[in-house]
Scaffold this motif. Structure first.
Motif, short mmCIF file in Angstrom:
data_model
loop_
_atom_site.label_atom_id
_atom_site.label_comp_id
_atom_site.label_asym_id
_atom_site.label_seq_id
_atom_site.Cartn_x
_atom_site.Cartn_y
_atom_site.Cartn_z
N ASN A 91 79.85 55.20 8.27
CA ASN A 91 78.89 54.53 9.69
C ASN A 91 78.58 53.34 9.42
OD1 ASN A 91 79.56 56.89 11.36
ND2 ASN A 91 78.03 57.81 10.10
N TYR A 92 78.59 52.48 10.53
CA TYR A 92 77.69 51.16 10.56
C TYR A 92 76.24 51.63 10.40
CZ TYR A 92 75.86 46.66 12.24
OH TYR A 92 75.27 45.68 12.42
N LYS A 95 79.55 47.70 5.94
CA LYS A 95 80.42 46.86 6.22
C LYS A 95 81.78 47.34 6.11
CE LYS A 95 77.43 43.59 7.77
NZ LYS A 95 77.03 43.41 9.15
N THR A 96 82.68 46.82 7.04
CA THR A 96 84.27 47.18 6.96
C THR A 96 85.06 45.75 7.56
OG1 THR A 96 85.88 48.65 6.95
CG2 THR A 96 84.42 48.24 8.99
N VAL A 101 88.96 48.23 11.06
CA VAL A 101 88.39 48.92 12.14
C VAL A 101 89.45 49.14 13.45
CG1 VAL A 101 86.49 48.69 13.96
CG2 VAL A 101 86.09 48.17 12.02
N ARG A 119 83.11 55.98 15.58
CA ARG A 119 82.75 55.04 14.37
C ARG A 119 83.13 53.92 14.53
NH1 ARG A 119 83.31 58.08 8.91
NH2 ARG A 119 82.00 59.49 10.16
N ALA A 120 84.58 53.63 14.90
CA ALA A 120 85.08 52.42 15.16
C ALA A 120 84.58 51.53 16.06
CB ALA A 120 86.64 52.77 15.24
N HIS A 123 81.44 49.92 14.98
CA HIS A 123 81.70 48.82 14.06
C HIS A 123 82.22 47.86 15.04
CE1 HIS A 123 81.30 50.13 10.06
NE2 HIS A 123 81.93 51.45 10.18
N SER A 126 79.46 45.79 16.32
CA SER A 126 78.85 44.82 15.54
C SER A 126 79.65 43.30 15.28
CB SER A 126 78.51 45.40 14.13
OG SER A 126 80.01 45.44 13.42
N TYR A 127 80.73 43.23 15.69
CA TYR A 127 81.61 42.11 15.68
C TYR A 127 81.65 41.34 16.74
CZ TYR A 127 84.05 43.61 11.24
OH TYR A 127 84.35 43.97 9.81
#
Length: 146
Positions: A91-92, A95-96, A101, A119-120, A123, A126-127
């Motif tokens: 989970n956020y 970082k990935t 993602v 979940r993706a 993420h 966040s980008y």
């Protein structure tokens, strides 16, 4: 119909080492030996696929049914790792990378794995900003600073 195991073009994915798995998934030239029941429990699409009775001449390898996916092998690799390894796609705020993602988002949507899709999406947020206030102009200044 047992597949010839000496085929040089096919490679096993070392990140998913389940020697006692009961299902072989093939994406491109990659082979994944996984647990069909585990996969079916997370995806209604796989559950439906795996619930169909297999014809007598169905393709097998090492005594396991083979399911060929039309998806990109790299996408399938990260998608299956996210399903079978809980520490791979956390989970956020863990970082990935964006490619991971996007791959997981694409296949979790296609195969209806809702927890990975959610979940993706977190993420992705966040980008990329989801509010106008956080967008930057082409000079790098925040819009709210203008």
């Amino acid at each position: 119909m047992d597949v010839d195991q000496s085929t040089d073009a096919l490679t096993r994915v070392p990140e998913l080492p389940f020697p006692d798995g009961n299902l072989i998934i093939q994406a491109g030239s990659r082979l994944f030996r996984v647990y069909g029941g585990f996969l079916a429990a997370r995806s209604p699409i796989f559950q439906g696929m795996l619930s169909l009775s297999q014809p007598a001449d169905a393709e097998t390898m090492e005594g396991c049914p083979v399911v060929k996916l039309p998806d990109d092998a790299e996408d399938v690799t990260v998608f299956l790792r996210a399903i079978f390894d809980s520490s791979f796609f956390e989970n956020y705020p863990v970082k990935t990378d964006l490619c991971t993602v996007v791959s997981i988002l694409r296949l979790s949507n296609k195969y209806a794995v809702e927890y990975l899709r959610r979940r993706a999406l977190v993420h992705m947020e966040s980008y990329f900003s989801t509010t106008l206030v956080d967008f930057r102009d082409n000079k790098g200044s925040l819009i709210r600073d203008l």
